[in-house]
Design a protein around this motif. Structure first.
Motif, PDB file in Angstrom:
ATOM      1  N   ALA A  57       0.840  -1.205   0.000  1.00 58.47           N
ATOM      2  CA  ALA A  57       0.000   0.000   0.000  1.00 58.47           C
ATOM      3  C   ALA A  57       0.872   1.251   0.000  1.00 58.47           C
ATOM      4  O   ALA A  57       0.583   2.221  -0.725  1.00 58.47           O
ATOM      5  N   VAL A  58       1.930   1.268   0.784  1.00 56.62           N
ATOM      6  CA  VAL A  58       2.828   2.427   0.821  1.00 56.62           C
ATOM      7  C   VAL A  58       3.513   2.598  -0.531  1.00 56.62           C
ATOM      8  O   VAL A  58       3.663   3.717  -1.036  1.00 56.62           O
ATOM      9  N   ALA A  59       3.915   1.510  -1.138  1.00 52.75           N
ATOM     10  CA  ALA A  59       4.563   1.579  -2.451  1.00 52.75           C
ATOM     11  C   ALA A  59       3.597   2.136  -3.487  1.00 52.75           C
ATOM     12  O   ALA A  59       3.992   2.921  -4.364  1.00 52.75           O
ATOM     13  N   ARG A  60       2.321   1.776  -3.395  1.00 52.43           N
ATOM     14  CA  ARG A  60       1.328   2.305  -4.341  1.00 52.43           C
ATOM     15  C   ARG A  60       1.134   3.805  -4.130  1.00 52.43           C
ATOM     16  O   ARG A  60       0.939   4.562  -5.077  1.00 52.43           O
ATOM     17  N   LEU A  61       1.117   4.217  -2.838  1.00 48.85           N
ATOM     18  CA  LEU A  61       0.920   5.625  -2.547  1.00 48.85           C
ATOM     19  C   LEU A  61       2.111   6.468  -3.030  1.00 48.85           C
ATOM     20  O   LEU A  61       1.945   7.569  -3.524  1.00 48.85           O
TER      21      LEU A  61
END
Length: 96
Positions: free
Chosen positions: A86-90
């Motif tokens: 999720a952090v990588a997507r953000l």
């Protein structure tokens, strides 16, 4: 046979009976002591077996606790993988 020979034979027979009966008495006492010692050892071994059973129960409880902790850690690892994604997507792709 003279009186002295009869007396010597009777004395020898009496002495032999006394030695045999003394040996029998000694064997009886030894058996009683061995039985008492064996009873003490059995009681001690029973107490030690009980202690080992209690320790085994404690080890089983600790093992169960480790299993539960292992499952929780595995769950946290899965959640962290999801958080990383999720952090990588953000953040998006790195710009270089």
């Amino acid at each position: 046979m003279s009186m002295e020979v009869i007396t010597m034979l009777a004395t020898a027979a009496t002495l032999l009976v006394a030695i045999v009966s003394g040996f029998g008495w000694m064997i009886t006492r030894m058996e009683a002591r061995f039985a008492a010692q064996e009873a003490r050892h059995e009681a001690r071994f029973d107490r030690i077996d009980d202690r080992f059973d209690r320790v085994d129960d404690r080890f089983d409880r600790v093992d169960d606790r480790f299993d539960r902790l292992e499952k929780r850690i595995h769950g946290i690892e899965l959640e962290m993988t999801g958080v990383k994604i999720a952090v990588a997507r953000l953040e998006g792709p790195t710009r270089g």
